[in-house]
Design a protein around this motif. Structure first.
Motif, PDB file in Angstrom:
ATOM      1  N   ALA A  28     -20.166 -24.497 -10.808  1.00 31.54           N
ATOM      2  CA  ALA A  28     -18.728 -23.795 -10.927  1.00 31.54           C
ATOM      3  C   ALA A  28     -18.181 -24.718 -11.973  1.00 31.54           C
ATOM      4  CB  ALA A  28     -17.974 -23.872  -9.718  1.00 31.54           C
ATOM      5  N   ARG A  29     -18.176 -26.148 -12.122  1.00 28.67           N
ATOM      6  CA  ARG A  29     -17.583 -26.819 -12.995  1.00 28.67           C
ATOM      7  C   ARG A  29     -18.187 -26.708 -14.559  1.00 28.67           C
ATOM      8  NH1 ARG A  29     -14.264 -31.015 -11.444  1.00 28.67           N
ATOM      9  NH2 ARG A  29     -14.255 -31.389  -8.995  1.00 28.67           N
ATOM     10  N   LEU A  31     -20.029 -23.859 -15.195  1.00 24.27           N
ATOM     11  CA  LEU A  31     -20.165 -22.338 -15.740  1.00 24.27           C
ATOM     12  C   LEU A  31     -18.820 -21.829 -16.180  1.00 24.27           C
ATOM     13  CD1 LEU A  31     -22.776 -21.094 -13.125  1.00 24.27           C
ATOM     14  CD2 LEU A  31     -23.075 -21.196 -15.721  1.00 24.27           C
ATOM     15  N   LEU A  32     -17.652 -22.374 -15.259  1.00 21.75           N
ATOM     16  CA  LEU A  32     -16.238 -21.650 -15.449  1.00 21.75           C
ATOM     17  C   LEU A  32     -15.442 -22.428 -16.518  1.00 21.75           C
ATOM     18  CD1 LEU A  32     -15.393 -21.029 -11.689  1.00 21.75           C
ATOM     19  CD2 LEU A  32     -15.593 -19.209 -13.514  1.00 21.75           C
ATOM     20  N   PRO A  33     -14.603 -21.989 -17.054  1.00 23.78           N
ATOM     21  CA  PRO A  33     -13.594 -22.503 -18.095  1.00 23.78           C
ATOM     22  C   PRO A  33     -13.130 -24.113 -17.568  1.00 23.78           C
ATOM     23  CG  PRO A  33     -13.157 -20.436 -18.159  1.00 23.78           C
ATOM     24  CD  PRO A  33     -14.083 -20.542 -16.828  1.00 23.78           C
ATOM     25  N   ASP A  34     -12.885 -24.822 -18.488  1.00 23.37           N
ATOM     26  CA  ASP A  34     -12.214 -26.227 -17.989  1.00 23.37           C
ATOM     27  C   ASP A  34     -11.307 -26.240 -17.235  1.00 23.37           C
ATOM     28  OD1 ASP A  34     -14.523 -27.395 -19.052  1.00 23.37           O
ATOM     29  OD2 ASP A  34     -13.640 -28.160 -21.160  1.00 23.37           O
ATOM     30  N   ASP A  35     -10.221 -25.118 -17.558  1.00 17.10           N
ATOM     31  CA  ASP A  35      -9.017 -25.050 -16.903  1.00 17.10           C
ATOM     32  C   ASP A  35      -8.908 -24.451 -15.567  1.00 17.10           C
ATOM     33  OD1 ASP A  35      -9.671 -22.369 -17.581  1.00 17.10           O
ATOM     34  OD2 ASP A  35      -7.576 -21.637 -18.024  1.00 17.10           O
ATOM     35  N   TRP A  36     -10.226 -24.366 -14.862  1.00 15.01           N
ATOM     36  CA  TRP A  36     -10.354 -24.179 -13.554  1.00 15.01           C
ATOM     37  C   TRP A  36     -10.525 -25.399 -12.690  1.00 15.01           C
ATOM     38  CZ3 TRP A  36     -11.764 -19.305 -10.550  1.00 15.01           C
ATOM     39  CH2 TRP A  36     -11.740 -18.212 -11.586  1.00 15.01           C
ATOM     40  N   ARG A  37      -9.890 -25.460 -11.504  1.00 17.74           N
ATOM     41  CA  ARG A  37      -9.808 -26.504 -10.609  1.00 17.74           C
ATOM     42  C   ARG A  37     -11.028 -26.389  -9.481  1.00 17.74           C
ATOM     43  NH1 ARG A  37      -6.687 -28.079  -6.019  1.00 17.74           N
ATOM     44  NH2 ARG A  37      -5.498 -26.034  -6.451  1.00 17.74           N
TER      45      ARG A  37
END
Length: 141
Positions: A28-29, A31-37
């Motif tokens: 997830a870290r 594949l998803l954008p950097d602003d996701w926690r």
């Protein structure tokens, strides 16, 4: 935390937080954008399984700095999505106001073997679920 920031938060849960949820966190870290926690935890945290580290390195993702955490050490109310990954064991039961998903995944760490095929299969299944469930948020897709 703003509502939009809260909506961009995922906690992956399993029992030991040693393989499945750790791989999910790493995927997830990436594949998803950097602003996701993104985080992971377990109800009975163990130790990061080196076989999980190995199969993630095979696809260019380094999770070697990740470590097992207890769900008791996290503020569950700060996550929008809580995704459980247990299959043959009892998943952690948590209550609260969040979106729940259950992605039943066999625990590859339950086998003492050095065979990495179970870890690879679990990694690929989790990657597929991430791409399916969060496709509108994925980087470069």
């Amino acid at each position: 935390m703003t509502d939009s920031a809260h909506e961009k938060s995922i906690l992956f849960l399993c029992v030991a937080n040693a393989a499945r949820s750790q791989m999910a966190e790493g995927l997830a870290r990436t594949l998803l954008p950097d602003d996701w926690r993104i985080a992971s935890a377990g109800s009975e945290p163990g130790t990061l399984d080196p076989r999980a580290v190995t199969v993630m390195q095979e696809i260019g993702i380094d999770i070697s700095d990740q470590y097992s955490k207890s769900i008791d050490s996290l503020d569950l109310t700060s996550y929008h999505w809580i995704i459980t990954l247990c299959q043959e064991e009892v998943c952690p039961i948590v209550s609260g106001q969040f979106e729940r998903k259950h992605w039943p995944s066999p625990d590859p760490a339950r086998h003492e073997s050095d065979d990495l095929d179970g870890f690879r299969e679990t990694r690929e299944a989790i990657k597929t679920m991430l791409k399916t469930q969060f496709r509108e948020h994925l980087e470069g897709t």
